[in-house]
Design a protein around this motif. Structure first.
Motif, mmCIF file in Angstrom:
data_model
loop_
_atom_site.group_PDB
_atom_site.id
_atom_site.type_symbol
_atom_site.label_atom_id
_atom_site.label_comp_id
_atom_site.label_asym_id
_atom_site.label_seq_id
_atom_site.Cartn_x
_atom_site.Cartn_y
_atom_site.Cartn_z
ATOM 1 N N PHE A 52 -18.155 50.153 -10.481
ATOM 2 C CA PHE A 52 -18.652 49.857 -9.140
ATOM 3 C C PHE A 52 -18.387 51.020 -8.186
ATOM 4 N N ILE A 53 -17.396 51.859 -8.505
ATOM 5 C CA ILE A 53 -17.131 53.049 -7.704
ATOM 6 C C ILE A 53 -17.846 54.257 -8.286
ATOM 7 N N SER A 54 -17.781 54.429 -9.608
ATOM 8 C CA SER A 54 -18.343 55.638 -10.207
ATOM 9 C C SER A 54 -19.862 55.694 -10.090
ATOM 10 N N LYS A 55 -20.543 54.555 -10.240
ATOM 11 C CA LYS A 55 -22.010 54.557 -10.129
ATOM 12 C C LYS A 55 -22.444 54.930 -8.724
ATOM 13 N N ASP A 56 -21.743 54.398 -7.729
ATOM 14 C CA ASP A 56 -22.068 54.733 -6.348
ATOM 15 C C ASP A 56 -21.785 56.211 -6.073
#
Length: 214
Positions: A52-56
């Motif tokens: 959820f952090i890395s994709k953003d």
């Protein structure tokens, strides 16, 4: 020696952030984004719970890389030149996210906030005892940084996911610099560079009242 394709390398991240800051204390966006690419590999190496952090972050990196390689690339050479250019050109939504949702200033701000979390998390891993709870370290770092900008449902999901984190030594192994002692030493070398870049960016955004962009 370069890291294998797709593998995280703390040395490469450190080198990128080390080369970010010019003699004039400006932050070069090229090395900044390279450092972030490395941090994304770190997040990906920890499993799906950080997606959820890395994709953003990947989306934000791609937006900034398009600016840095585009027609106005000279305006996006440094963080400082980007802020001047976008503010002078009316390219930043200061009141509400409408005309310029993907402005460089807004996009970098999202990376900047996430960088604070990673900085706190890595510092916590570096200084913690061997048997320290990585879940607690990660949750405390998240609550002191990114949590304020996430809705309740995301915060709840994140803190639940952090409960499944591996041991501190497992994290240090992901650094790919040898054993835990070598990783701790390398973090001690790398984190001052990340803190420096974060501090300069924070001061720049505060100076121009950009820290709360919608």
């Amino acid at each position: 020696m370069a890291a294998a394709q797709g593998a995280f390398s703390l040395r490469e991240v450190m080198a990128a952030f080390q080369s970010c800051v010019t003699e004039q204390r400006e932050v070069l966006l090229g090395p900044y984004l390279r450092g972030w690419r490395g941090l994304v590999r770190f997040l990906n190496g920890l499993g799906a719970i950080f997606s959820f952090i890395s994709k953003d972050a990947v989306t934000k990196i791609q937006i900034m890389e398009s600016y840095c390689g585009g027609e106005k690339k000279e305006e996006y050479r440094t963080m400082q030149s980007m802020v001047r250019y976008e503010l002078n050109g009316g390219l930043v939504d200061l009141e509400q996210r409408s005309a310029h949702p993907n402005s460089g200033c807004r996009t970098v701000l999202r990376l900047h906030r996430a960088l604070h979390w990673l900085q706190l998390f890595l510092e916590g891993l570096r200084t913690a005892q061997q048997d320290a709870s990585t879940s607690t370290i990660c949750t405390d770092s998240y609550n002191a940084s990114l949590a304020a900008y996430h809705p309740w449902i995301v915060r709840k999901a994140a803190t639940l996911a952090f409960c499944t984190l591996p041991s501190r030594d497992a994290f240090l192994e992901v650094m790919n610099v040898g054993g835990p002692e070598e990783a701790v030493e390398m973090l001690g070398d790398a984190l001052p560079h990340i803190r420096d870049v974060y501090g300069i960016t924070e001061e720049l955004y505060a100076q121009h009242r950009l820290l709360d962009l919608p």
